[in-house]
Design an enzyme around this catalytic site. Structure first.
Site, mmCIF file in Angstrom:
data_model
loop_
_atom_site.group_PDB
_atom_site.id
_atom_site.type_symbol
_atom_site.label_atom_id
_atom_site.label_comp_id
_atom_site.label_asym_id
_atom_site.label_seq_id
_atom_site.Cartn_x
_atom_site.Cartn_y
_atom_site.Cartn_z
ATOM 1 N N CYS A 174 -61.569 -3.155 -41.273
ATOM 2 C CA CYS A 174 -60.509 -3.768 -40.469
ATOM 3 C C CYS A 174 -60.047 -2.742 -39.434
ATOM 4 O O CYS A 174 -59.841 -1.574 -39.766
ATOM 5 C CB CYS A 174 -59.347 -4.162 -41.375
ATOM 6 S SG CYS A 174 -57.985 -4.940 -40.500
ATOM 7 N N LEU A 175 -59.864 -3.201 -38.182
ATOM 8 C CA LEU A 175 -59.440 -2.271 -37.126
ATOM 9 C C LEU A 175 -58.050 -1.694 -37.417
ATOM 10 O O LEU A 175 -57.712 -0.641 -36.892
ATOM 11 C CB LEU A 175 -59.447 -2.982 -35.767
ATOM 12 C CG LEU A 175 -60.840 -3.385 -35.262
ATOM 13 C CD1 LEU A 175 -60.741 -4.129 -33.943
ATOM 14 C CD2 LEU A 175 -61.745 -2.167 -35.133
ATOM 15 N N GLN A 190 -52.528 -8.013 -34.809
ATOM 16 C CA GLN A 190 -52.986 -6.618 -34.852
ATOM 17 C C GLN A 190 -52.636 -5.852 -33.577
ATOM 18 O O GLN A 190 -52.716 -4.624 -33.548
ATOM 19 C CB GLN A 190 -54.498 -6.553 -35.090
ATOM 20 C CG GLN A 190 -54.908 -6.996 -36.491
ATOM 21 C CD GLN A 190 -56.401 -6.930 -36.668
ATOM 22 O OE1 GLN A 190 -57.116 -7.857 -36.304
ATOM 23 N NE2 GLN A 190 -56.896 -5.825 -37.204
ATOM 24 N N HIS A 213 -55.144 -12.543 -41.607
ATOM 25 C CA HIS A 213 -54.207 -11.747 -40.797
ATOM 26 C C HIS A 213 -53.043 -12.608 -40.300
ATOM 27 O O HIS A 213 -51.901 -12.143 -40.231
ATOM 28 C CB HIS A 213 -54.917 -11.160 -39.568
ATOM 29 C CG HIS A 213 -55.579 -9.846 -39.801
ATOM 30 N ND1 HIS A 213 -54.902 -8.720 -40.210
ATOM 31 C CD2 HIS A 213 -56.878 -9.458 -39.659
ATOM 32 C CE1 HIS A 213 -55.748 -7.706 -40.317
ATOM 33 N NE2 HIS A 213 -56.962 -8.127 -39.997
ATOM 34 N N GLY A 272 -63.916 -8.656 -34.846
ATOM 35 C CA GLY A 272 -62.857 -9.652 -34.880
ATOM 36 C C GLY A 272 -61.509 -8.990 -34.682
ATOM 37 O O GLY A 272 -61.327 -7.819 -35.024
ATOM 38 N N HIS A 332 -61.302 -13.514 -42.885
ATOM 39 C CA HIS A 332 -60.589 -12.237 -42.763
ATOM 40 C C HIS A 332 -59.508 -12.343 -41.675
ATOM 41 O O HIS A 332 -58.363 -11.931 -41.873
ATOM 42 C CB HIS A 332 -61.616 -11.140 -42.438
ATOM 43 C CG HIS A 332 -61.046 -9.785 -42.149
ATOM 44 N ND1 HIS A 332 -61.385 -8.668 -42.874
ATOM 45 C CD2 HIS A 332 -60.167 -9.358 -41.201
ATOM 46 C CE1 HIS A 332 -60.733 -7.620 -42.389
ATOM 47 N NE2 HIS A 332 -59.995 -8.005 -41.371
ATOM 48 N N GLU A 333 -59.882 -12.923 -40.529
ATOM 49 C CA GLU A 333 -58.933 -12.997 -39.397
ATOM 50 C C GLU A 333 -57.832 -14.018 -39.665
ATOM 51 O O GLU A 333 -56.679 -13.790 -39.307
ATOM 52 C CB GLU A 333 -59.666 -13.320 -38.099
ATOM 53 C CG GLU A 333 -60.755 -12.321 -37.686
ATOM 54 C CD GLU A 333 -60.279 -10.884 -37.622
ATOM 55 O OE1 GLU A 333 -59.082 -10.643 -37.395
ATOM 56 O OE2 GLU A 333 -61.121 -9.984 -37.822
#
Ligand code: NI
Length: 172
Positions: free
Chosen positions: A94-95, A51, A140, A46, A136-137
């Protein structure tokens, strides 16, 4: 298409509130393709626009298993409209916080209202990994990271570690 650089903790950009996407047009479609490519390259399941430094309410997700065909899903202006009572725990990463993982508890099943990549209004009911990933996204887009759902002690440790890493990147 191009791969966008991913922003890491503790960059304050990650704490920004993302604003709604106003137009689904050719330019947005190109950006969506870049986000999908960036997510696969990372690799991750994701990615939220913030990000890669774009404060718009847009995210891409692919929770297909390793042996399954790719299944990129696009969520524009996603809105959590319902959550179930049951909770589930997944080990999240997380990226923007590479190589750090922690258990997070979230509602098991959710309903999300959003636009798809053609700009059509959709309602998606999700459970399991997709539900966790979507929450989660969506976090963000509100400047929230998964480490905000763990203990303050652990969170402070992660932030300290990444602050040090960022300083090393600058001085190296
Ligand atoms: Ni993330």
């Amino acid at each position: 298409m191009s791969i966008k650089p991913i922003i890491y903790l503790p960059d304050p950009i990650l704490r920004q509130q993302s604003q709604p996407v106003e137009r689904v047009d050719k330019e947005l479609e190109r950006f969506i393709e870049d986000m999908i490519e960036t997510m696969y390259d990372a690799p991750g399941i994701g990615l939220a626009a913030i990000q890669v430094g774009v404060p718009r309410r847009l995210l891409v997700i692919d929770v297909a298993g390793k042996d399954e065909p790719r299944n990129p899903q696009v969520f524009i202006n996603p809105e959590l409209v319902a959550t179930g009572d049951a909770m589930s725990v997944y080990e999240e990463g997380c990226l923007s916080i590479p190589d750090y993982y922690a258990d997070v508890e979230r509602p098991e099943a959710i309903t999300v209202r959003h636009l798809d990549r053609a700009g059509k209004e959709r309602v998606t009911e999700a459970d399991g990994l997709l539900a966790t990933c979507l929450q989660h996204e969506i976090d963000h887009l509100n400047g929230v990271l998964f480490i905000d759902h763990i203990s303050k002690l652990k969170r402070d440790m992660v932030i300290r570690k990444f602050t040090k890493l960022a300083r090393q990147r600058v001085t190296a």
